[in-house]
Write an enzyme that holds these catalytic residues in place. Structure first.
Site: not given
Ligand code: BG6
Length: 470
Positions: A165, A370
């Site tokens: 990201e 993700e």
């Molecule tokens: C992504 C990241 O943007 O979102 C992760 O690559 C992150 O590291 C995930 O944990 C979820 O976001 P958050 O802020 O809810 O943990």
């Protein structure tokens, strides 16, 4: 497009799950590990830090056994740069290298394909102190680090992910955090960092072809689609502005080694153009990705900028991410979608749309690295976690992936966030994403027992039927 019969998932589809080093490992100062920017950071009040996280560093064998029982075909995790080079560069730390040898070997022994991210937000603090990505020496440090990884693990890793990201790092640096006492970089500095990171990534992708030619490599960006708020043509332009500046301009550089023309004009007008060295474009054009790793959470809806400060507002429930930009776009509500408890838009159809757009544009295979729902999961009296909302979220997204595959998009894997509970990037431990519950509180570490959530059993069935029993 409606189909009578959606296509099956390919037989070798990589059903997986994701994590990142600083969010799962803990042991922040063990095994010769150096400090990263994450370790040097102030955490939002009331939220856990990353010192213990899910204690995976000490419990990785137990965790991988659970991943194996879940049926994972792939596991996407990151290597902590500071375990390999405690100061970011110089001499490699054998203890850190040995830890990932054990982790990778354990995965392979359990039939799980490792998808390895090299850099997931945790820049070595020693490099940050010398200017971080503003300093071209960080480009050399990243190249040395990647070379060390290829040499050590190249024979056992088939999929490398360079940088996680980069667009979040550049557009929302406050979301990842800044070291104590530091200030946020200016926009001009951020776009210089962006350029330097792209050069570093280009070098590393070319190096992969040289040192680990059997392996495939690609960048992981947070990609999404923007809807225009109305059929007003100016809203369409605003949605296109933000879709390009937020996503495609990053992929254009990573895939084609050229600046998107809209991004270039945007930077030029604001005097934010980066300093570019003589062979930078050559480096970026020689280092091409084999696939695109895509993180997808939600879509956004966009209206024309009003030209005033009203354009800018915090993302729902999240003061650290500001959306909207005067003269560029203004975020709008979408009446057709739900939101998570943390205010994130839930839009499975948007995933299909985004997959189509990316594939049409770059014609490269895509792995989803993700996707998931953050929720304050509860361990109930029966000793279980009834996360039906997670099953619903993942099911609806997987259905849309299947439709995208039917549309002709080459998607070769799905690694939702997260394999198990980890610390959220900036919202603490209470915001959980995993298939496996880790029994710890925000500050009370309890026993850190691993408990399979309802979604674990559901995903296990789904994987064992290659997506048929959804
Ligand atoms: C992504 C990241 O943007 O979102 C992760 O690559 C992150 O590291 C995930 O944990 C979820 O976001 P958050 O802020 O809810 O943990």
């Amino acid at each position: 497009m409606h189909y009578k019969t959606p296509k099956d998932f390919p037989g070798n589809f990589l059903w997986g799950a994701s994590t990142s080093a600083y969010q799962i490992e803990g042991a922040w100062n063990e095994g010769g590990k150096g400090m990263s920017v994450i370790d040097a950071m102030d955490h939002p009040e009331g939220t856990a830090g990353f010192t213990v996280a899910s204690d995976h560093y000490h419990r990785y064998q137990e965790d991988i056994r659970l991943f194996s029982e879940l049926g994972l075909k792939a596991y996407r995790f990151s290597i902590a740069w500071t375990r390999i080079f405690p100061n970011g560069t110089g001499e490699a730390n054998e203890e850190g290298l040995a830890f990932y040898d054990r982790l990778i070997d354990e995965l392979i022994a359990n039939g799980i394909e490792p998808l390895v991210t090299m850099y997931h937000f945790d820049l070595p603090y020693a490099l940050d102190e010398q200017g971080g990505w503003l300093n071209r020496q960080t480009v050399d440090a990243f190249t040395l680090y990647a070379k060390t990884l290829f040499q050590r693990y190249g024979h056992k890793v088939n999929y490398w992910i360079t940088i996680n990201e980069q667009n979040t790092l550049i557009l929302h640096p406050g979301a990842v955090g800044i070291p104590k006492g530091g200030t946020l970089p200016t926009k001009k500095e951020l776009y210089q960092q962006n350029h330097n990171m792209m050069v570093a990534q280009g070098r590393v992708m070319a190096l992969c072809k040289e040192l680990s030619p059997h392996a495939q490599i690609g960048p992981a960006l947070n990609m999404t689609s923007m809807y225009q708020a109305t059929s007003k043509p100016e809203d369409a332009i605003a949605a296109h502005n933000w879709e390009t500046l937020r996503g495609y301009s990053f992929l254009d550089l990573a895939v084609h080694g050229r600046y998107n023309p809209l991004l270039w004009s945007y930077l030029e007008e604001r005097d934010w153009l980066p300093r570019i060295e003589a062979d930078d474009f050559d480096v970026m054009q020689k280092g091409r990705p084999d696939f695109i790793a895509m993180n997808y959470y939600s879509t956004a809806t966009i209206a024309e900028s009003t030209g005033s400060a009203q354009d800018v507002s915090p993302r729902a429930g999240d003061q650290q991410i500001m959306l909207g930009e005067i003269g560029v776009y203004r975020p709008e509500e979408n009446p057709y979608v739900d939101k998570t408890k943390y205010g994130w838009v839930i839009d499975p159809v948007g995933l299909r749309l985004t997959l189509r757009k990316i594939y049409e544009r770059y014609a490269l295979p895509i792995v989803i690295t993700e996707n998931g729902i953050g929720a304050p999961d509860e361990l109930t009296e029966d000793g279980k976690v009834h996360d039906d909302y997670r099953v619903q979220f993942l099911r609806s997204h997987i259905e849309q992936i299947q439709l995208a595959i039917t549309d002709g998009v080459n998607v070769f894997g799905y690694c939702p966030w997260a394999a198990m509970d980890v610390v959220s990037t900036h919202q603490g431990y209470g915001k959980r994403y995993g298939f496996i519950y880790v029994d710890r509180g925000e500050f009370d570490l309890k026993g850190m027992d691993r408990i399979k959530k309802d979604s674990y059993y559901w995903y296990q069935r789904l994987i064992s039927t290659n997506g048929k029993d959804i």
